[in-house]
Each structure stands twice: as structure tokens, then as C-alpha cells.
Write a protein that holds these residues in place. Structure first.
Motif, PDB file in Angstrom:
ATOM      1  N   GLU A 471     -79.842  16.007 -78.753  1.00 26.53           N
ATOM      2  CA  GLU A 471     -80.839  16.997 -79.164  1.00 26.53           C
ATOM      3  C   GLU A 471     -80.493  17.606 -80.529  1.00 26.53           C
ATOM      4  O   GLU A 471     -81.390  18.036 -81.265  1.00 26.53           O
ATOM      5  N   ASP A 472     -79.181  17.637 -80.872  1.00 25.98           N
ATOM      6  CA  ASP A 472     -78.789  18.098 -82.209  1.00 25.98           C
ATOM      7  C   ASP A 472     -79.339  17.153 -83.277  1.00 25.98           C
ATOM      8  O   ASP A 472     -79.812  17.589 -84.329  1.00 25.98           O
ATOM      9  N   VAL A 473     -79.252  15.861 -82.978  1.00 30.13           N
ATOM     10  CA  VAL A 473     -79.756  14.854 -83.920  1.00 30.13           C
ATOM     11  C   VAL A 473     -81.272  14.984 -84.063  1.00 30.13           C
ATOM     12  O   VAL A 473     -81.818  14.904 -85.170  1.00 30.13           O
ATOM     13  N   ASP A 474     -81.950  15.215 -82.932  1.00 32.33           N
ATOM     14  CA  ASP A 474     -83.410  15.372 -82.971  1.00 32.33           C
ATOM     15  C   ASP A 474     -83.807  16.552 -83.852  1.00 32.33           C
ATOM     16  O   ASP A 474     -84.743  16.452 -84.659  1.00 32.33           O
ATOM     17  N   MET A 475     -83.095  17.680 -83.688  1.00 27.71           N
ATOM     18  CA  MET A 475     -83.413  18.858 -84.490  1.00 27.71           C
ATOM     19  C   MET A 475     -83.087  18.624 -85.961  1.00 27.71           C
ATOM     20  O   MET A 475     -83.816  19.077 -86.854  1.00 27.71           O
ATOM     21  N   LEU A 476     -81.999  17.900 -86.227  1.00 34.83           N
ATOM     22  CA  LEU A 476     -81.633  17.610 -87.617  1.00 34.83           C
ATOM     23  C   LEU A 476     -82.716  16.758 -88.283  1.00 34.83           C
ATOM     24  O   LEU A 476     -82.994  16.916 -89.482  1.00 34.83           O
ATOM     25  N   GLU A 477     -83.330  15.882 -87.513  1.00 32.52           N
ATOM     26  CA  GLU A 477     -84.429  15.075 -88.055  1.00 32.52           C
ATOM     27  C   GLU A 477     -85.613  15.957 -88.458  1.00 32.52           C
ATOM     28  O   GLU A 477     -86.316  15.663 -89.433  1.00 32.52           O
ATOM     29  N   LEU A 478     -85.834  17.035 -87.701  1.00 33.12           N
ATOM     30  CA  LEU A 478     -86.914  17.956 -88.062  1.00 33.12           C
ATOM     31  C   LEU A 478     -86.635  18.618 -89.409  1.00 33.12           C
ATOM     32  O   LEU A 478     -87.551  18.825 -90.214  1.00 33.12           O
ATOM     33  N   TYR A 479     -85.360  18.957 -89.645  1.00 29.52           N
ATOM     34  CA  TYR A 479     -85.001  19.531 -90.941  1.00 29.52           C
ATOM     35  C   TYR A 479     -85.158  18.493 -92.052  1.00 29.52           C
ATOM     36  O   TYR A 479     -85.562  18.823 -93.172  1.00 29.52           O
ATOM     37  N   ALA A 480     -84.827  17.242 -91.749  1.00 20.80           N
ATOM     38  CA  ALA A 480     -85.021  16.176 -92.734  1.00 20.80           C
ATOM     39  C   ALA A 480     -86.506  16.024 -93.064  1.00 20.80           C
ATOM     40  O   ALA A 480     -86.883  15.807 -94.226  1.00 20.80           O
ATOM     41  N   ASN A 481     -87.349  16.150 -92.041  1.00 18.79           N
ATOM     42  CA  ASN A 481     -88.796  16.088 -92.276  1.00 18.79           C
ATOM     43  C   ASN A 481     -89.262  17.252 -93.149  1.00 18.79           C
ATOM     44  O   ASN A 481     -90.134  17.091 -94.008  1.00 18.79           O
ATOM     45  N   GLN A 482     -88.648  18.429 -92.918  1.00 17.68           N
ATOM     46  CA  GLN A 482     -89.008  19.608 -93.711  1.00 17.68           C
ATOM     47  C   GLN A 482     -88.716  19.384 -95.190  1.00 17.68           C
ATOM     48  O   GLN A 482     -89.546  19.671 -96.057  1.00 17.68           O
ATOM     49  N   ILE A 483     -87.527  18.866 -95.473  1.00 16.35           N
ATOM     50  CA  ILE A 483     -87.173  18.684 -96.878  1.00 16.35           C
ATOM     51  C   ILE A 483     -87.975  17.547 -97.498  1.00 16.35           C
ATOM     52  O   ILE A 483     -88.323  17.586 -98.689  1.00 16.35           O
ATOM     53  N   ALA A 484     -88.322  16.534 -96.701  1.00 12.23           N
ATOM     54  CA  ALA A 484     -89.155  15.439 -97.212  1.00 12.23           C
ATOM     55  C   ALA A 484     -90.536  15.958 -97.602  1.00 12.23           C
ATOM     56  O   ALA A 484     -91.070  15.622 -98.673  1.00 12.23           O
ATOM     57  N   GLU A 485     -91.113  16.790 -96.729  1.00 10.33           N
ATOM     58  CA  GLU A 485     -92.427  17.366 -97.029  1.00 10.33           C
ATOM     59  C   GLU A 485     -92.346  18.298 -98.236  1.00 10.33           C
ATOM     60  O   GLU A 485     -93.266  18.352 -99.063  1.00 10.33           O
ATOM     61  N   PHE A 486     -91.232  19.032 -98.326  1.00 12.68           N
ATOM     62  CA  PHE A 486     -91.041  19.933 -99.469  1.00 12.68           C
ATOM     63  C   PHE A 486     -90.969  19.139-100.778  1.00 12.68           C
ATOM     64  O   PHE A 486     -91.619  19.491-101.770  1.00 12.68           O
ATOM     65  N   ILE A 487     -90.187  18.064-100.786  1.00 18.52           N
ATOM     66  CA  ILE A 487     -90.058  17.236-101.995  1.00 18.52           C
ATOM     67  C   ILE A 487     -91.405  16.638-102.377  1.00 18.52           C
ATOM     68  O   ILE A 487     -91.812  16.654-103.544  1.00 18.52           O
ATOM     69  N   GLU A 488     -92.116  16.133-101.372  1.00 15.90           N
ATOM     70  CA  GLU A 488     -93.410  15.516-101.652  1.00 15.90           C
ATOM     71  C   GLU A 488     -94.403  16.540-102.206  1.00 15.90           C
ATOM     72  O   GLU A 488     -95.195  16.243-103.099  1.00 15.90           O
ATOM     73  N   ARG A 489     -94.335  17.754-101.679  1.00 19.89           N
ATOM     74  CA  ARG A 489     -95.261  18.799-102.133  1.00 19.89           C
ATOM     75  C   ARG A 489     -94.943  19.275-103.540  1.00 19.89           C
ATOM     76  O   ARG A 489     -95.846  19.649-104.305  1.00 19.89           O
ATOM     77  N   THR A 490     -93.670  19.261-103.904  1.00 14.76           N
ATOM     78  CA  THR A 490     -93.266  19.876-105.177  1.00 14.76           C
ATOM     79  C   THR A 490     -92.970  18.876-106.288  1.00 14.76           C
ATOM     80  O   THR A 490     -92.755  19.287-107.428  1.00 14.76           O
ATOM     81  N   ARG A 491     -92.908  17.596-105.959  1.00 15.51           N
ATOM     82  CA  ARG A 491     -92.627  16.651-107.046  1.00 15.51           C
ATOM     83  C   ARG A 491     -93.932  16.339-107.783  1.00 15.51           C
ATOM     84  O   ARG A 491     -94.825  15.681-107.273  1.00 15.51           O
ATOM     85  N   LEU A 492     -93.994  16.834-108.987  1.00 18.05           N
ATOM     86  CA  LEU A 492     -95.187  16.677-109.811  1.00 18.05           C
ATOM     87  C   LEU A 492     -95.120  15.359-110.572  1.00 18.05           C
ATOM     88  O   LEU A 492     -94.056  14.941-111.021  1.00 18.05           O
ATOM     89  N   VAL A 493     -96.233  14.750-110.687  1.00 18.18           N
ATOM     90  CA  VAL A 493     -96.340  13.576-111.547  1.00 18.18           C
ATOM     91  C   VAL A 493     -97.079  14.018-112.809  1.00 18.18           C
ATOM     92  O   VAL A 493     -98.259  14.373-112.761  1.00 18.18           O
ATOM     93  N   VAL A 494     -96.343  14.061-113.910  1.00 17.51           N
ATOM     94  CA  VAL A 494     -96.929  14.508-115.171  1.00 17.51           C
ATOM     95  C   VAL A 494     -97.758  13.368-115.756  1.00 17.51           C
ATOM     96  O   VAL A 494     -97.221  12.292-116.055  1.00 17.51           O
TER      97      VAL A 494
END
Length: 665
Positions: A471-494
Motif C-alpha cells: 500500500e506504500d507503493v500504491d500511495m507513492l504512485e499517486l504522488y508520482a501521478n501528481q508530479i506528472a500532472e504538475f509537469i504536464e500542466r506547467t511545461r510550456l511549449v514556446v
């Protein structure tokens, strides 16, 4: 009298109690006797296949019925008697002399719904036997609780015990059984007789094989009978116990003693701390009933005891499990709350460095990990780079893992796109090389956005030494998803744009794939070069400390994208944080992929050095230089040589092409 001889004495109308021991020989004999007497024989029990082999070629006279056919929806006495009446009718119509029923009562121990109605069933069976030519033998076994066995004795007119078929002294007609005082009177009369004659064989035969301990004392607390289960439980022989005070069986530390129960002169049930002959104490469940004579005087006490050591251990385990579950629920709640807080915190920033710090802090506070690190994929160099850590060494930030080296758990995690939990780094065959910071047990979880691997998160419990659970691994995956969504939302293509062109000749003829260090107190020449190139066919991108609006107005730039290098975040203005070096690299790398030829100006190198370590800034510029060197691009780095420390200025001059203020290209 031998058992077989006793069986031959069975007559129509007999309803018999039989305390069955191990083995099926008596069951076979009971059925064979019925077959010889031309009775339709019906066996109800679990040993059908064995009896079919023993009594083969008797199919027309034998009926077999499994208890489940009667009790599958719960036990109903009327339903069971109705089934037997059908067999009575079949016996009469088939020309048999009567019906013989041999039934195993072991199903009582399963405690199916309605099992306590077995008394009502036995009473109806007694009536059926007396009204028709029926012989019924009810077989009770040691797996049935002692109190049930003792009660069962009272509802059978006959008993097959001690190798004899005899009248049951304990049998109580229904009218008498409805009055509890009458039962105690009859018990009292029999026990009084036993005390005078010393004959307890009949009672012993009833309880000899039961699993519970049965202890009978006189009204003064002297033991007058114990069954084998009691001897085994307390580790005494029968001779050693009978004649002793019953208090020998309870611990002095018990909250209640046998003697106190006897002095209370009433029925009692509850837990007691007992003691064995070797001094070992153990918990037991005790039920004691007083036996009265016809004058209402107490003549004896019957106690049924059960060792509840395993039950208490189970209860303690359940309590521990309940506590553990409660802790797990609290941890889960805390993890969920921290995950939500992390999600909200990420929405408030577009800075990759801050986002990484939010994620690592959330992992430590919310999941109970002691340490964690975040790595991102550098596609240009084909390496995994550490871009953030918490509670680990800063040396990890200088680690680059080649994506082709799958000896490392991190690389294997990214390659396979799935978590990798390592329980022992020294024995796990999947890990052939490991980072200095990796401990014995750790986990890597990939940072995925759709099918794209952005990086990986490492976490461990180095200090607490607690195991990493699934269950620790499962929760860690949720945090990985959070940072993936954050990167996708904030990485601008100029988006590269072509500025309005001029017809005048190109003023500065610079070589492509070069980085120019432009030394000047103010960035006027650098911007002059930048504007000259973008108005002569280059696609430009500015990352500037000066406000973008001022640059556009001063240099007449209408289409060229300019991003503000600042810590102030604004929804109205595209910006990049001074400490967000990974994002800055990403922006330049993506731009030069899309723009050919391209010119990038990075104004504010001194500001970056103030906000970051010089080595990190130098590494940033070297990385940007690599991107420029592999594309049709030019990078302009305006810098004030008077504000830089001499050694830092020297390192920059050695690395890049210098354009001094007096010079003109």
C-alpha cells in the motif's frame, strides 16, 4: 453384555441415546441388526460411502440421507420428522416389519441456524417411535459440547452405555423437563445415591468422551467425580483428584475461586484463572450448577470447564489487529489528507523546483518514508538526473544515470514503466549496481504521463527500519501521478514566431551553434544583436530579467516570445523562476527543436548566480550550450564583468566566445 448383544435387544418403540466413540463398527452392527429383523433401515450421517461398501447388496432395504439434506437452510424439527414419516410410510407399504433410524447428531456442533431445536426434535422422535414400529438410535460424539450432551441424556428413554442397553436414569418426561426444579431434584436423587454407593459409572459413561472437563463436587467442595478431559486439562490422574478440595484447581490469583462459588450456593458462569499440576496457569470458562434434593437442599455441584487459552490468544490477536487496523486507517487518512494538501499546493505554483519540494515533503509527511528523491529524464543526454531530494545527501543532485545502464534499479523502473520494490539490494537479482544513497530496502516508482516516462521517485525507510508495504507503493504512485500532472500542466511549449523583417543588411554576422558571452554593464549590445538577428530571419526567444513589456516597447518586438525571469508568479505574464533551472532547460531545449535558425537571449545571469550556486548555474549554461551546439542556434549571455568574482568570470570566458563592450561583430 457385549454391544452386539445389547443391540439385539432393541425393540420397536425404542428411542436410544448412544455416546459414540471412534470407529464405525457399532453403526454397522445397528444397521445389520435392523436388516436381519426385516426393518427398513435409514442412516442419517456423514459416513455414507463407507457404509455402502460395508453393507453392499442391501440397497432395497437401506436408505441413506446426508444431514445437509435436512439442515441446508437451517434446522426445522417438523421438517425433519416429516421426512422420517415418509420413511415410515415407505416401510409399511414395502412390507417391512418396521423402520430403524440410525442418525449421527454431530451436526449440532456446527451450530447451524435452529440447532438448539434439537430437543424439540428428540421429543417428536420419541412420540414417533411409540406411535409406529420405529427404532431410533441417536449417536452423540465427543465434539458436541458437554452441556448439550448432558441435556441430550434427559430426552432419551433408553441409553446404550457401558456395553449395555438399559433404562436411562436421566430420562425426564416432557412434563417434568418443563419444571427446572424437577430436573434438579432428579439429579440430586441420583447424585445422592451415587455418594452412598460410590457408583458413578452411568454418569461417567455419558461424559467420558466429551472434550470439556466435567467436575462434580459435594456441597462442601470435595471432588467426587472428574472425567478424563478434566484429568488431561489439569494434569492429574482421576485418583489424585477425587477426594481433594476443588480449590486445588484454581490459581490463588484468580478473581473468583471454586470455594467462593460453592459458598455462594447458586449457579455461576464466567472466567476463572486455573492452575495445572505443574504450576502453569491458564484461563478457563466455567459453568457451575447446584443440584438440590427433594427438600431443596444442595447436595452437589456440577461444573463444566473449557480451556480458553487459544480463545484468549485469538482475542488478543484480534485486539492487536483492531489496533493495527485503526492505525492503518489513521495513516491512510493522514496520507489522503497530505495528498490533497500536496495537490492544492502544486496548483499554486508553476515552478518545477518548488513543485519538486512540495512532492518530496508530501511523501515524507504523508507516507511515513524517511527519505526520498525525484529524478527526471534528460532526453538530450539520455540520462536520469536528480532534481530534488529530502533527507538525502546533496551529492545525489550531481548523479546522472545513463538510461542504457539497466544494472540500476532506477533505470529498470523507468525502462519497464512500473514500480520496483527491492527488499534486499544485496540479494535481489534485478539490481546489479546501486547508488551510494540506496539502502537495503527501497522502492522506485516511475513518473508517467500517459505513455511518456518523465522520471522516477525513490523512497526508503532507512531510520525507522519499517518494511515497505504494497500500500506504500500504491500511495507513492499517486504522488508520482501528481508530479506528472504538475509537469504536464506547467511545461510550456514556446511557439516560434517570425518577427517583422527589415530590408537593411544584417549588422552582426554570428556563427551558428555558438554561445556568446557579451560583456557589458548594461545589456544594450546583447539586445541589439538579438533584435538584429530576429529581424533578419532568426526566430527569437528571450528569457529576461527586464520586464517583457519594456523589452517589446523599447526594441519594437511584436511577435517574438519573451519570458520574465522572476520569482513573482502571475497568470497574466509567462515567467520562469530563477531557481527553476530544470524548467529553464526544458524551455530552451523545446524551442530550439522547433525553431531553425534560432537565437536565444538569457539576460540575468548574475541574478541566477545570486539565487543559485555558481556550479549549478555553470551546469545550466553548459547544458544549454549542448542544445545549441546540436542545432542551428545561437545563445546570447549578457554579463557585467565588474560584478562577477574573478574566478567565476574566468571560467565563463574560457567556456564561451567572448564579445567585449568595445568590440563589434
Amino acid at each position: 453384555m457385549k454391544p452386539r448383544e445389547a443391540i439385539q435387544n432393541l425393540q420397536p418403540g425404542d428411542h436410544v441415546y448412544f455416546m459414540r466413540e471412534n470407529g464405525d463398527e457399532i453403526i454397522v452392527s445397528l444397521l445389520e441388526d435392523g436388516l436381519r429383523k426385516n426393518q427398513l433401515c435409514c442412516y442419517i450421517g456423514d459416513h455414507i460411502s463407507m457404509l455402502e461398501k460395508e453393507l453392499k447388496n442391501k440397497g432395497h432395504q437401506l436408505e441413506f440421507l446426508h444431514p445437509e439434506d435436512i439442515i441446508k437452510k437451517g434446522f426445522d424439527p417438523l421438517h425433519a420428522i416429516t421426512i422420517l414419516k415418509e420413511y415410515v410410510k415407505k416401510a409399511e407399504e414395502g412390507g417391512f416389519s418396521g423402520l430403524r433410524v440410525v442418525q449421527e447428531m454431530s451436526w449440532i456442533s456446527r451450530k447451524v441456524p435452529g440447532w438448539k431445536k434439537y430437543i424439540e426434535y428428540e421429543e417428536l422422535l420419541t412420540a414417533l417411535c411409540s406411535q409406529h414400529n420405529v427404532v431410533a438410535v441417536c449417536c452423540y460424539g465427543s465434539q458436541i459440547p458437554a452441556d448439550v450432551l448432558l441435556q441430550a441424556v434427559t430426552i432419551h428413554p433408553l441409553a446404550l452405555v457401558q456395553k449395555a442397553l438399559c433404562k436411562n436414569f436421566y430420562y425426564l418426561p416432557e412434563s417434568v423437563r418443563e419444571d427446572p426444579s424437577s430436573i434438579m431434584v432428579m439429579y440430586g436423587e441420583y447424585l445422592t445415591k451415587c455418594q452412598h454407593t460410590g457408583e458413578l459409572e452411568f454418569l461417567a459413561a455419558v461424559v467420558e468422551e466429551v472434550m470439556e472437563a466435567v467436575i462434580i463436587t459435594d456441597n462442601q467442595g470435595m471432588i467426587i467425580y472428574v472425567n478424563p478431559a478434566a484429568c488431561s486439562m489439569f494434569q492429574y490422574s482421576k485418583e489424585e483428584l477425587e477426594g481433594q478440595r476443588v480449590n486445588i484447581l484454581n490459581s490463588k490469583n484468580s478473581q473468583v475461586t471454586f470455594q467462593e462459588i460453592i459458598k455462594g450456593k447458586r449457579d455461576w458462569k464466567g472466567e476463572m484463572l486455573a492452575i495445572k499440576r505443574d504450576g502453569n496457569r491458564f484461563p478457563l470458562w466455567l459453568r457451575t450448577s447446584a443440584v438440590h434434593n427433594e427438600k431443596g437442599e444442595i447436595t452437589a455441584f456440577i461444573s463444566v470447564a473449557r480451556d480458553i487459552t487459544e480463545q484468549k490468544e485469538t482475542e488478543e490477536k484480534l485486539q492487536r489487529y483492531a489496533l493495527l487496523l485503526e492505525m492503518k486507517v489513521r495513516e491512510k487518512t493522514r496520507s489522503t489528507e497530505t495528498l490533497l494538501k500536496t495537490s492544492y499546493a502544486l496548483r499554486s505554483t508553476s515552478d518545477w523546483k518548488k513543485g519538486t519540494e512540495i512532492i518530496t515533503r508530501g511523501i515524507i509527511e504523508g507516507l511515513g518514508f524517511d527519505r526520498t528523491a525525484v529524478f527526471f529524464v534528460n532526453e538530450h543526454d539520455q540520462v536520469l538526473e536528480c532534481k530534488g531530494q529530502l533527507n538525502m545527501s546533496d551529492a545525489l543532485l550531481r548523479v546522472n544515470l545513463p538510461l542504457t545502464d539497466d544494472r540500476y534499479a532506477a533505470v529498470r523502473c523507468v525502462t519497464d514503466k512500473r514500480p520496483l520494490l527491492v527488499k534486499d539490494v544485496l540479494t535481489d537479482p534485478r539490481v546489479k549496481a546501486h547508488l551510494k544513497e540506496e539502502v537495503k530496502e527501497f522502492v522506485w516508482v516511475p513518473i508517467l504521463f500517459q505513455s511518456e516516462v518523465l522520471g522516477a521517485i525513490e523512497a526508503d525507510k532507512k531510520w525507522s527500519q519499517n518494511p515497505i508495504e504494497p500500500e506504500d507503493v500504491d500511495m507513492l504512485e499517486l504522488y508520482a501521478n501528481q508530479i506528472a500532472e504538475f509537469i504536464e500542466r506547467t511545461r510550456l511549449v514556446v511557439k516560434p514566431e517570425v518577427e517583422l523583417q527589415v530590408s537593411t543588411p544584417l549588422k552582426y554576422d554570428l556563427e551558428l551553434q555558438e554561445v556568446y558571452l557579451i560583456e557589458e554593464e548594461k545589456s544594450e549590445k546583447a539586445f541589439d544583436i538579438f533584435v538584429d538577428l530576429v529581424k533578419h530571419g532568426f526566430k527569437g526567444f528571450g528569457i529576461c530579467r527586464t520586464h517583457p513589456q519594456k523589452i517589446r516597447e523599447k526594441y519594437g518586438l511584436e511577435r517574438t516570445p519573451v519570458m520574465w525571469l522572476s520569482e513573482i508568479e502571475s497568470k497574466q505574464l509567462e515567467h520562469v523562476g530563477s531557481q527553476d533551472l530544470p524548467k529553464l532547460i526544458y524551455l530552451v531545449a523545446e524551442f530550439v527543436k522547433r525553431a531553425q535558425p534560432a537565437v536565444i537571449i538569457l539576460e540575468g545571469l548574475e541574478y541566477l548566480m545570486v539565487q543559485n550556486d555558481f556550479k549549478n548555474v555553470l551546469k545550466l549554461v553548459y547544458t544549454l550550450s549542448d542544445y545549441v551546439a546540436t542545432s542551428q542556434s545561437v545563445l546570447l549571455l549578457p554579463v557585467n564583468p565588474h560584478v562577477l568574482p574573478a574566478h567565476e568570470h574566468t571560467m565563463l570566458k574560457r567556456a564561451f566566445t567572448v564579445v567585449s563592450e568595445p568590440d563589434e561583430q
